[in-house]
Design an enzyme around this catalytic site. Structure first.
Site, short mmCIF file in Angstrom:
data_model
loop_
_atom_site.label_atom_id
_atom_site.label_comp_id
_atom_site.label_asym_id
_atom_site.label_seq_id
_atom_site.Cartn_x
_atom_site.Cartn_y
_atom_site.Cartn_z
N ARG A 164 0.83 -1.23 0.00
CA ARG A 164 0.00 0.00 0.00
C ARG A 164 0.85 1.27 0.00
NH1 ARG A 164 -2.79 -3.77 -0.64
NH2 ARG A 164 -4.71 -4.29 0.43
N SER A 236 -10.65 0.49 3.61
CA SER A 236 -9.92 0.30 4.86
C SER A 236 -9.39 1.65 5.33
CB SER A 236 -8.72 -0.62 4.64
OG SER A 236 -9.14 -1.82 4.07
N GLU A 333 -4.53 4.54 6.24
CA GLU A 333 -4.34 4.25 4.82
C GLU A 333 -4.97 5.38 3.97
OE1 GLU A 333 -4.83 0.16 3.25
OE2 GLU A 333 -6.13 1.09 1.75
#
Ligand code: FAD
Ligand code: NAP
Length: 337
Positions: A164, A236, A333
């Site tokens: 990520r 998320s 995130e």
């Protein structure tokens, strides 16, 4: 073709549906028009966005210019018996691109079906799901350097892709506008079906193809994740934590059912953020119209607030509880502006 909206409201430009105004929204279809606009507005702060499915505006005013690509060309630029190189412009919808690839039996991105957003944003956090990351299929990223208004190309190795993460979230943050991405897709796909939920879903098939894999992923996702068009969210909210093996062993001693996943870096492992969020007492909690999603505690949903700050405060509340219980620092995130 360009379009400029002054003092523009961003409610429809972020999937958390928080209220925020920006100085301007600039949309474009051709890169030379974008470069010209940047040159004419050198003193301004620019924020490239796609569909706003991984951003959160913290305040009710963003003192800068939102840049959004409406460029949607897809072209094959090279091919042989086994592979093809395909270039897609930043404004292409990500899932439309996956659908197009799967329909043509080109493999490499099928597990990334139904991820919201655009081609331009996909390399930024190296989107990933069900054991696949977009970095595996990227050849090059084309971008405009905001420091010198030049068109530049970064090959995959120099994009510094990680879990990520990429150079665009670090060294090139606020310095790059991605205009197109080149992918290498396979004409002889190798299926990646080791992810347990996916494996289970595919058990009943004797023969697999990309379309079956895509359909299965879509089914799993639709059962588990909230549709952001109905329940505002940005996926998320936190990254799944990567921790030392020692720390994981300590946790396993106390929490027998905790899942621990190996990583290429043998010193580290990954655990589920949702698991520790729930153990820290944050399952089904709600404050000021912000809540954790009942089917998945990693997803923060906006039930009724229009203020980004309410969502940030809620996320920080979760962070603190997790830190207190596990001594693990959860990382956002979602990109905060
Ligand atoms: P935005 O949210 O608009 O932008 C995200 C970031 O990229 C921002 O920092 C922005 O400045 C930057 N950016 C956008 N466009 C450009 C550009 N052209 N040039 C430079 N920078 C740019 N993500 C996953 O990885 N896996 C998943 O499985 C997943 N599932 C999700 C499920 C749901 C329900 C939701 C709402 C989100 C999910 N996400 C997932 C997160 C999100 O879909 C991805 O991060 C996606 O790539 C964001 O695309 P976007 O176009 O909406 O980007
Ligand atoms: P999940 O299956 O509940 O898994 C939770 C965690 O376990 C994640 O860290 C996941 O890693 C890891 N994991 C599970 N099986 C694994 C395996 N076989 N090998 C390695 N790691 C494994 O996850 P979920 O939340 O329902 O999501 C399913 C997939 O979609 C995941 O890949 C997830 O990342 C992705 N997703 C992402 C977002 C987002 O906004 N970023 C939103 C929804 C779903 P990975 O995260 O590396 O897979």
């Amino acid at each position: 073709m360009i379009n400029i909206l002054q003092n523009a409201n961003l409610l429809e430009y972020n999937t958390f549906r928080v209220n925020c105004n920006a100085k301007k929204i600039f949309t474009y279809t051709d890169t030379p028009e974008l470069i010209e606009f940047i040159k004419q507005n050198r003193s301004e702060k620019f924020l490239p966005i796609g569909d706003g499915s991984n951003i959160l505006f913290a305040n009710d005013y963003f003192d800068g210019i939102i840049v959004k690509s409406k460029a949607t060309k897809i072209e094959i630029i090279d091919e042989n018996e086994d592979f093809l190189t395909i270039r897609a412009e930043a404004g292409v919808n990500w899932d439309e691109f996956v659908k197009f690839a799967v329909e043509n039996n080109w493999g490499g991105i099928e597990n990334l079906s139904l991820i919201p957003g655009t081609i331009g944003a996909a390399p930024v956090q190296n989107i990933g799901a069900y054991g696949m990351e977009v970095a595996e299929s990227i050849k090059e990223v084309e971008w405009i350097n905001l420091e010198n208004e030049q068109e530049q190309i970064l090959d995959k190795e120099n994009c510094k892709f990680a879990y990520r993460n990429s150079i665009f979230k670090n060294e090139l943050k606020n310095k790059a506008i991605i205009t197109a991405v080149k992918f290498i897709l396979s004409k002889k796909p190798i299926f990646k079906i080791n992810y347990s939920e996916l494996k289970k879903e595919l058990e009943s098939y004797n023969l697999l193809n990309l379309q079956i894999i895509r359909n299965s992923i879509i089914k799993i996702r639709q059962n588990k994740l909230p549709d952001h068009n109905i329940i505002p969210n940005a996926g998320s909210f936190f990254k799944n934590p990567i921790i030392s093996i020692n720390k994981a062993n300590e946790l396993k001693h106390i929490y027998k059912d905790i899942a621990i996943y190996n990583l290429p870096d043998k010193e580290k492992v990954k655990i589920s953020a949702a698991y520790i969020i729930e153990k820290a007492g944050c399952k089904n909690i709600e404050t000021n119209g912000v809540a954790t999603y009942h089917k998945h505690s990693l997803i923060v949903i906006n039930k009724s607030t229009q203020k980004g700050l309410d969502i940030i405060n809620f996320a920080n509340e979760i962070k603190e509880k997790v830190k207190e219980k596990f001594e693990i620092e959860l990382e956002f995130e979602v990109n905060i502006y």
